[in-house]
Design a protein around this motif. Structure first.
Motif, PDB file in Angstrom:
ATOM      1  N   THR A  85       0.843  -1.104  -0.163  1.00 41.31           N
ATOM      2  CA  THR A  85       0.068  -0.177  -0.042  1.00 41.31           C
ATOM      3  C   THR A  85       1.487   1.482  -0.106  1.00 41.31           C
ATOM      4  OG1 THR A  85      -1.827  -1.020   0.916  1.00 41.31           O
ATOM      5  CG2 THR A  85      -1.935   0.978   1.326  1.00 41.31           C
ATOM      6  N   ARG A 144       1.228   4.172  -2.918  1.00 34.38           N
ATOM      7  CA  ARG A 144       0.904   6.019  -2.667  1.00 34.38           C
ATOM      8  C   ARG A 144       1.565   6.920  -2.769  1.00 34.38           C
ATOM      9  NH1 ARG A 144      -2.763   4.436   3.195  1.00 34.38           N
ATOM     10  NH2 ARG A 144      -4.196   4.036   2.235  1.00 34.38           N
ATOM     11  N   VAL A 164      -4.760  11.160  -2.235  1.00 32.82           N
ATOM     12  CA  VAL A 164      -6.060  11.016  -1.431  1.00 32.82           C
ATOM     13  C   VAL A 164      -6.329   9.794  -0.851  1.00 32.82           C
ATOM     14  CG1 VAL A 164      -7.238  10.272  -4.117  1.00 32.82           C
ATOM     15  CG2 VAL A 164      -7.808  11.706  -2.375  1.00 32.82           C
ATOM     16  N   GLU A 165      -5.768   8.692  -1.153  1.00 35.18           N
ATOM     17  CA  GLU A 165      -6.464   7.316  -0.655  1.00 35.18           C
ATOM     18  C   GLU A 165      -5.802   7.287   0.591  1.00 35.18           C
ATOM     19  OE1 GLU A 165      -3.441   3.587  -1.624  1.00 35.18           O
ATOM     20  OE2 GLU A 165      -5.711   3.662  -2.921  1.00 35.18           O
ATOM     21  N   ALA A 166      -4.907   7.467   1.062  1.00 29.97           N
ATOM     22  CA  ALA A 166      -3.977   7.844   2.280  1.00 29.97           C
ATOM     23  C   ALA A 166      -4.122   8.863   3.224  1.00 29.97           C
ATOM     24  CB  ALA A 166      -2.687   8.557   2.372  1.00 29.97           C
ATOM     25  N   VAL A 176      -7.778   9.818   2.474  1.00 24.25           N
ATOM     26  CA  VAL A 176      -9.243   8.708   3.037  1.00 24.25           C
ATOM     27  C   VAL A 176      -9.426   8.092   4.291  1.00 24.25           C
ATOM     28  CG1 VAL A 176     -11.239   7.994   2.466  1.00 24.25           C
ATOM     29  CG2 VAL A 176     -10.160   9.557   1.119  1.00 24.25           C
ATOM     30  N   GLU A 177      -7.820   7.570   4.163  1.00 23.91           N
ATOM     31  CA  GLU A 177      -7.896   6.154   4.918  1.00 23.91           C
ATOM     32  C   GLU A 177      -7.318   7.016   6.625  1.00 23.91           C
ATOM     33  OE1 GLU A 177      -3.768   3.271   6.612  1.00 23.91           O
ATOM     34  OE2 GLU A 177      -5.060   2.070   4.860  1.00 23.91           O
ATOM     35  N   SER A 205     -12.069  13.239  -6.757  1.00 20.44           N
ATOM     36  CA  SER A 205     -11.654  12.062  -5.801  1.00 20.44           C
ATOM     37  C   SER A 205     -11.438  11.339  -5.206  1.00 20.44           C
ATOM     38  CB  SER A 205      -9.629  12.824  -6.199  1.00 20.44           C
ATOM     39  OG  SER A 205      -9.312  12.997  -5.363  1.00 20.44           O
ATOM     40  N   GLY A 206     -11.524  11.692  -4.230  1.00 25.15           N
ATOM     41  CA  GLY A 206     -11.893  11.088  -3.033  1.00 25.15           C
ATOM     42  C   GLY A 206     -13.175  10.113  -2.519  1.00 25.15           C
ATOM     43  N   LEU A 221     -14.289   6.622  -1.850  1.00 27.35           N
ATOM     44  CA  LEU A 221     -13.764   5.854  -1.194  1.00 27.35           C
ATOM     45  C   LEU A 221     -14.364   6.252   0.673  1.00 27.35           C
ATOM     46  CD1 LEU A 221      -9.635   6.560  -2.017  1.00 27.35           C
ATOM     47  CD2 LEU A 221     -10.618   4.355  -1.241  1.00 27.35           C
ATOM     48  N   GLU A 250     -17.230   4.107   0.308  1.00 27.68           N
ATOM     49  CA  GLU A 250     -17.797   2.710   1.085  1.00 27.68           C
ATOM     50  C   GLU A 250     -17.321   3.156   3.160  1.00 27.68           C
ATOM     51  OE1 GLU A 250     -13.365   1.013  -0.203  1.00 27.68           O
ATOM     52  OE2 GLU A 250     -14.098   1.146  -2.180  1.00 27.68           O
TER      53      GLU A 250
END
Length: 334
Positions: free
Chosen positions: A97, A101, A146-148, A150-151, A175-176, A179, A182
Motif C-alpha cells: 500500500t 501511494r 488521496v487514498e492515504a 481518506v484512510e 477523487s476521494g 472511498l 465505502e
C-alpha cells in the motif's frame, strides 16, 4: 544410498544434508567400508518429512521438536503458524500500500520519494501534532495520495487533526468520494460519521449526489449531517429530514437555521411552512417537539406561517401558545 544420490533424488543439497546431520535432524544409518554416509529408506523418508515441515515455515529447531518430541501437539504449532502468516501478510500488504501511494504521487526523484515516505509515516504518528502538520503540508510539492488522506480521516479521533485532514481532502477535489462512499457503508458508526462529515466539506455536484444518497441512510446522524449540508447547498430534498431533526431534537437549532435560510429562496417558504404545520398537527408529536416546531415555524416567512401562528397562539399547551404569541409579535414589528 550415498549422500550424492540422496541429494539428487530429494533436491536437498549435500551441504544441507550434512547440516541436518550436525543438528541431529537426520543421521545416516550406516557407513560404507570407505567411510561414506549411507542413507536407508527410513532416513530418506525423514529428509522428506523435514522438507515438508520447512515448507510450512517452520524453523529447523521447530522441525526437530515436531519430529522428536512425543508430547508435541501439531494443532498448537499450526495455530501459531497461522498467526505468524497473518502478521506477515499484514506487513507485506502495508508495504505494498505504501509503495502504491508513493507511486501515485509520481515522484520525480529520490528526494520526492523520501518526502512522500515521511508524510505517510507522519499521518500514522502517535503525535497529533505530527499528523496535523502532515495534513497541512499535503498541498505542497509532493501531495499525499488521496487514498492515504481518506484512510487517515476515517480513523482520526483528534478534532483538530480531523479538520486539517478534511481540508486537505477537500482541496484534492472529488477523487476521494468513492472511498468515502465505502466509509459510509462501514459497520462502525464512528467511521460512517467521519465519512459523511468529510463529504459535506467537498464542493461540487458529485459530493452533493452522494449526500442525497445519504439522506436514506439507516444512521440518523449520517442522515442529519447530509441534510444540513444539502440544505445549506439549497437542495430541497433535505427539508423532510430537517423537519424530523427539529422534532426529534437532533441538532434541532442547526436544522431550524437551515430551514430558515432555505425559506428565503423563491417558492420555498410555502412548502417548508406547510410541512412544519403538518408535523405540528400529528397526534404522535410530543409537547416539547411541538414547541420546537413552533419556534422553527416562526422563522419562515409567508401567510401560511402567520395563520398557523395565530392558531397556535390559542393552543391548549401554554408553552406553545406563548411561543406563538411572541413570534407573532416579532413578525408585526418587522
Amino acid at each position: 544410498m550415498l549422500i550424492g544420490e540422496v541429494a539428487r533424488r530429494s533436491g536437498v543439497s549435500a551441504r544441507m544434508l550434512r547440516h541436518y546431520e550436525s543438528l541431529g535432524l537426520v543421521r545416516p544409518t550406516a557407513r560404507t567400508g570407505s567411510g561414506y554416509r549411507e542413507y536407508s529408506a527410513e532416513d530418506i523418508r525423514r529428509v522428506f518429512h523435514i522438507e515438508s515441515l520447512r515448507s510450512l515455515g517452520l524453523s529447523l529447531r521447530e522441525v526437530k521438536r515436531a519430529l522428536e518430541d512425543p508430547g508435541f501437539r501439531p494443532s498448537e504449532l499450526v495455530d501459531d503458524l497461522i498467526r505468524q502468516t497473518r502478521e506477515r501478510i499484514a506487513e507485506e500488504t502495508e508495504l505494498l500500500t505504501r509503495l502504491r501511494r508513493i507511486g501515485a504521487a509520481e515522484p520525480a526523484g529520490w528526494e520526492d520519494v523520501l518526502r512522500s515516505v515521511a508524510l505517510l509515516q507522519a499521518l500514522r504518528s502517535k503525535s497529533a501534532g505530527k499528523r496535523q502538520r502532515a495534513a497541512l503540508s499535503s498541498a505542497g510539492e509532493v501531495p499525499v495520495p488521496v487514498e492515504a488522506l481518506v484512510e487517515a480521516v476515517l480513523r482520526e479521533t483528534d478534532p483538530n487533526v480531523a479538520g486539517a485532514l478534511r481540508w486537505a481532502l477537500a482541496r484534492s477535489g472529488d477523487s476521494g468520494l468513492p472511498l468515502l462512499a465505502e466509509g459510509l457503508r462501514s459497520p462502525l458508526a464512528e467511521v460512517r460519521r467521519r465519512a459523511v462529515r468529510s463529504v459535506t466539506e467537498i464542493p461540487g455536484g458529485a459530493a452533493t449526489a452522494l449526500l442525497r444518497e445519504a439522506l436514506a441512510h439507516h444512521d440518523t446522524v449520517v442522515r442529519g449531517q447530509a441534510a444540513l449540508a444539502l440544505g445549506s447547498r439549497g437542495v430541497t430534498d433535505a427539508v423532510p429530514t430537517l423537519v424530523d431533526m427539529v422534532a426529534g431534537q437532533t441538532q434541532d437549532v442547526d436544522a431550524a437555521d437551515v430551514l430558515s435560510a432555505l425559506a428565503c429562496r423563491p417558492a420555498m417558504a410555502e412548502p417548508i411552512a406547510t410541512r412544519l404545520v403538518d408535523r405540528l398537527a400529528q397526534a404522535t408529536v410530543g409537547v416539547s417537539a411541538r414547541r420546537r416546531l413552533t419556534q422553527a415555524l416562526g422563522d419562515i416567512p409567508g401567510a401560511i406561517t402567520s395563520r398557523a401562528l395565530e392558531e397556535l397562539s390559542r393552543d391548549e399547551d401554554r408553552g406553545v401558545a406563548l411561543t406563538a404569541t411572541y413570534l407573532l409579535a416579532l413578525r408585526d414589528e418587522r
